[in-house]
Design a protein around this motif. Sequence first.
Motif, PDB file in Angstrom:
ATOM      1  N   GLN B   6      79.334  88.194  50.204  1.00 20.57           N
ATOM      2  CA  GLN B   6      78.977  88.465  50.904  1.00 20.57           C
ATOM      3  C   GLN B   6      79.063  87.375  52.781  1.00 20.57           C
ATOM      4  O   GLN B   6      76.918  87.245  52.290  1.00 20.57           O
ATOM      5  CB  GLN B   6      79.285  89.395  51.904  1.00 20.57           C
ATOM      6  CG  GLN B   6      80.334  89.331  53.403  1.00 20.57           C
ATOM      7  CD  GLN B   6      79.799  90.625  54.096  1.00 20.57           C
ATOM      8  OE1 GLN B   6      79.397  92.332  53.584  1.00 20.57           O
ATOM      9  NE2 GLN B   6      79.686  90.728  55.565  1.00 20.57           N
ATOM     10  N   ILE B   7      79.075  86.324  53.166  1.00 17.56           N
ATOM     11  CA  ILE B   7      78.634  85.848  53.999  1.00 17.56           C
ATOM     12  C   ILE B   7      78.924  85.422  55.663  1.00 17.56           C
ATOM     13  O   ILE B   7      80.282  85.439  55.510  1.00 17.56           O
ATOM     14  CB  ILE B   7      79.032  83.815  53.353  1.00 17.56           C
ATOM     15  CG1 ILE B   7      77.965  83.384  52.403  1.00 17.56           C
ATOM     16  CG2 ILE B   7      78.208  82.177  54.797  1.00 17.56           C
ATOM     17  CD1 ILE B   7      78.052  82.433  51.780  1.00 17.56           C
ATOM     18  N   ASN B   8      78.153  86.065  56.126  1.00 15.56           N
ATOM     19  CA  ASN B   8      78.898  86.121  57.628  1.00 15.56           C
ATOM     20  C   ASN B   8      78.124  85.517  58.387  1.00 15.56           C
ATOM     21  O   ASN B   8      79.103  85.307  60.240  1.00 15.56           O
ATOM     22  CB  ASN B   8      77.874  87.478  57.851  1.00 15.56           C
ATOM     23  CG  ASN B   8      78.326  89.057  57.451  1.00 15.56           C
ATOM     24  OD1 ASN B   8      79.288  88.895  56.959  1.00 15.56           O
ATOM     25  ND2 ASN B   8      77.354  89.979  57.755  1.00 15.56           N
ATOM     26  N   GLU B   9      78.235  84.499  58.397  1.00 14.21           N
ATOM     27  CA  GLU B   9      77.352  83.385  59.561  1.00 14.21           C
ATOM     28  C   GLU B   9      78.464  82.056  59.081  1.00 14.21           C
ATOM     29  O   GLU B   9      78.396  81.127  58.008  1.00 14.21           O
ATOM     30  CB  GLU B   9      76.281  83.013  60.158  1.00 14.21           C
ATOM     31  CG  GLU B   9      75.837  84.337  60.467  1.00 14.21           C
ATOM     32  CD  GLU B   9      76.312  84.895  61.520  1.00 14.21           C
ATOM     33  OE1 GLU B   9      76.322  84.065  62.338  1.00 14.21           O
ATOM     34  OE2 GLU B   9      76.061  86.238  61.463  1.00 14.21           O
ATOM     35  N   VAL B  37      82.937  84.362  46.367  1.00 13.69           N
ATOM     36  CA  VAL B  37      82.192  84.808  47.473  1.00 13.69           C
ATOM     37  C   VAL B  37      83.425  85.241  48.656  1.00 13.69           C
ATOM     38  O   VAL B  37      84.334  84.350  48.881  1.00 13.69           O
ATOM     39  CB  VAL B  37      81.638  82.959  47.451  1.00 13.69           C
ATOM     40  CG1 VAL B  37      80.337  83.127  49.209  1.00 13.69           C
ATOM     41  CG2 VAL B  37      80.836  82.570  46.461  1.00 13.69           C
ATOM     42  N   PHE B  38      82.925  85.859  49.383  1.00 19.61           N
ATOM     43  CA  PHE B  38      83.354  85.900  50.399  1.00 19.61           C
ATOM     44  C   PHE B  38      83.030  85.804  52.140  1.00 19.61           C
ATOM     45  O   PHE B  38      82.050  86.428  52.392  1.00 19.61           O
ATOM     46  CB  PHE B  38      83.857  87.477  50.440  1.00 19.61           C
ATOM     47  CG  PHE B  38      84.781  88.214  51.756  1.00 19.61           C
ATOM     48  CD1 PHE B  38      86.119  88.118  50.944  1.00 19.61           C
ATOM     49  CD2 PHE B  38      84.977  88.674  53.160  1.00 19.61           C
ATOM     50  CE1 PHE B  38      87.859  88.451  52.140  1.00 19.61           C
ATOM     51  CE2 PHE B  38      85.947  89.561  53.615  1.00 19.61           C
ATOM     52  CZ  PHE B  38      86.934  89.273  53.528  1.00 19.61           C
ATOM     53  N   PHE B  39      84.258  84.706  52.992  1.00 20.98           N
ATOM     54  CA  PHE B  39      83.221  84.323  54.019  1.00 20.98           C
ATOM     55  C   PHE B  39      84.209  85.185  55.323  1.00 20.98           C
ATOM     56  O   PHE B  39      85.292  85.194  55.241  1.00 20.98           O
ATOM     57  CB  PHE B  39      84.214  83.315  54.722  1.00 20.98           C
ATOM     58  CG  PHE B  39      83.536  81.887  52.913  1.00 20.98           C
ATOM     59  CD1 PHE B  39      82.250  81.495  54.048  1.00 20.98           C
ATOM     60  CD2 PHE B  39      83.537  82.187  51.661  1.00 20.98           C
ATOM     61  CE1 PHE B  39      81.402  80.360  52.320  1.00 20.98           C
ATOM     62  CE2 PHE B  39      83.148  81.096  51.255  1.00 20.98           C
ATOM     63  CZ  PHE B  39      82.135  80.370  50.893  1.00 20.98           C
ATOM     64  N   GLY B  43      81.144  83.188  59.707  1.00 21.24           N
ATOM     65  CA  GLY B  43      81.108  82.879  57.996  1.00 21.24           C
ATOM     66  C   GLY B  43      82.974  82.205  57.232  1.00 21.24           C
ATOM     67  O   GLY B  43      81.814  80.810  56.731  1.00 21.24           O
ATOM     68  N   VAL B  44      84.003  81.872  58.084  1.00 23.36           N
ATOM     69  CA  VAL B  44      85.140  81.404  58.091  1.00 23.36           C
ATOM     70  C   VAL B  44      84.827  79.994  57.890  1.00 23.36           C
ATOM     71  O   VAL B  44      85.880  79.378  57.172  1.00 23.36           O
ATOM     72  CB  VAL B  44      86.189  82.254  58.518  1.00 23.36           C
ATOM     73  CG1 VAL B  44      86.525  83.700  58.363  1.00 23.36           C
ATOM     74  CG2 VAL B  44      85.755  81.998  59.805  1.00 23.36           C
ATOM     75  N   ASP B  45      83.892  79.533  58.593  1.00 27.95           N
ATOM     76  CA  ASP B  45      83.611  78.356  59.500  1.00 27.95           C
ATOM     77  C   ASP B  45      83.893  77.270  58.331  1.00 27.95           C
ATOM     78  O   ASP B  45      83.229  76.199  58.175  1.00 27.95           O
ATOM     79  CB  ASP B  45      83.267  77.820  60.655  1.00 27.95           C
ATOM     80  CG  ASP B  45      83.854  78.469  62.603  1.00 27.95           C
ATOM     81  OD1 ASP B  45      85.180  79.056  61.990  1.00 27.95           O
ATOM     82  OD2 ASP B  45      83.573  78.564  63.347  1.00 27.95           O
ATOM     83  N   ASN B  46      82.599  77.999  57.160  1.00 22.52           N
ATOM     84  CA  ASN B  46      82.037  77.646  55.908  1.00 22.52           C
ATOM     85  C   ASN B  46      83.344  76.540  55.363  1.00 22.52           C
ATOM     86  O   ASN B  46      83.208  75.532  53.958  1.00 22.52           O
ATOM     87  CB  ASN B  46      81.910  77.982  55.536  1.00 22.52           C
ATOM     88  CG  ASN B  46      80.392  78.476  55.533  1.00 22.52           C
ATOM     89  OD1 ASN B  46      79.442  77.404  56.376  1.00 22.52           O
ATOM     90  ND2 ASN B  46      79.784  79.667  55.912  1.00 22.52           N
ATOM     91  N   ALA B  47      83.785  77.094  55.357  1.00 22.49           N
ATOM     92  CA  ALA B  47      85.777  76.408  54.801  1.00 22.49           C
ATOM     93  C   ALA B  47      85.886  75.416  55.517  1.00 22.49           C
ATOM     94  O   ALA B  47      87.454  74.872  54.972  1.00 22.49           O
ATOM     95  CB  ALA B  47      87.269  77.427  54.407  1.00 22.49           C
TER      96      ALA B  47
END
Lengths: 134, 133, 98
Positions: B6-9, B37-39, B43-47
């Motif tokens: 899980q990625i929070n940032e 891998v769950f953003f 963390g959604v900005d990684n996409a």
Amino acid sequence: MAIKKFMYLNRRAPYGTVYALESLEVVLIAAAFDQDVSLAFMDDGVYQLVEGQKTDGIGMKNFSKTFHALGDYDINQFFVSAESLEERGLSVDDLMPLVWEDEDDDWAEKPSIKVVPNAELTKIMSEQDVCLSF
Amino acid sequence: MKISIQINEGPYQHQASDTAYQFAKAAIAKGHEIFRVFFYHDGVDNASRFTVPPQDDRNIVNNWASLDIKNADGEPELVVCVAAALRRGMLDEGEAGKNGIDGNNIHPAFRISGLGQLIEAGIQSDRLVVFGD
Amino acid sequence: MLHTVNKSSFERNSLQSCLNTIDDSSVILLIEDGVISAAKNSKSFMLAELATQGRVYALQGDVEARGISSKLADNIKLVDYAGFVDLVIENGTAVSWV
């Protein structure tokens, strides 16, 4: 598949950052998965449960009311660090009176919040299969 | 073992995504499976497929894409939380259409889905590791 | 359990909170700015006992990036990312003190 023990670890105050709100959104979804869910509140996370939050003045939604709904979804294990409360000059009386109805006990209303010393939180944490931090 | 993350940032502001990427790469190299891998949160900005870092810097979005994390059906298992994504202006084609917005920015190596995917990752995986601020 | 801490104890109380709730069989891995808490002679050093027991790890890349390789306190074990993966596998549930 065996039921897993999920702990949601909340250590941040609400509103200053989005973590508390979005953590609660996960817990609401988690209710549909029939897992063993518990919530831990430590450090400034205890402020998520404080009674009397009023957000009109900051233009944000007061999501604290949502905690009251969790009992209806069998999410009723709220473990609050006694030390974190005490450090902040708070007691259980400052927290929202969250309850759930125990169907095995003639639907008796029972408190969802348990204030526990860190030593007990340690034990509860060590029993978890998954710990989600926000 | 099956591991989920899980990625929070978001990228660049915090090291969380870089650390998670290095961790995932090492896990794959050791023969483990990255189940998902769950953003979440920022963390959604990684996409974002519009990420353009300077030439001498790493491209975090492409780094994730290069791991080619997919399930047996060939779908990406780099999963972006839909609720967190929409409130931050991250949309795929479907969500853009539904919301009447004239563009989309999710990199094709990622997919948008619901929060249930995070819970399911916790259920299905042997380990779930959180990276955040 | 594996507890990961990613912030310096000068900036956040996450290491202290971790230490407040760690059981006897758990280990700590310091990552990112968390490695600052492994520097010797630091006034906030709080890991001596656990390190002596061999239960404190630090991520090598983060230690080197912050220039504290030669300043690490005694008995801190260095791991690379592959070692991080091994710690996750070997220690059961992972708790992140983000």
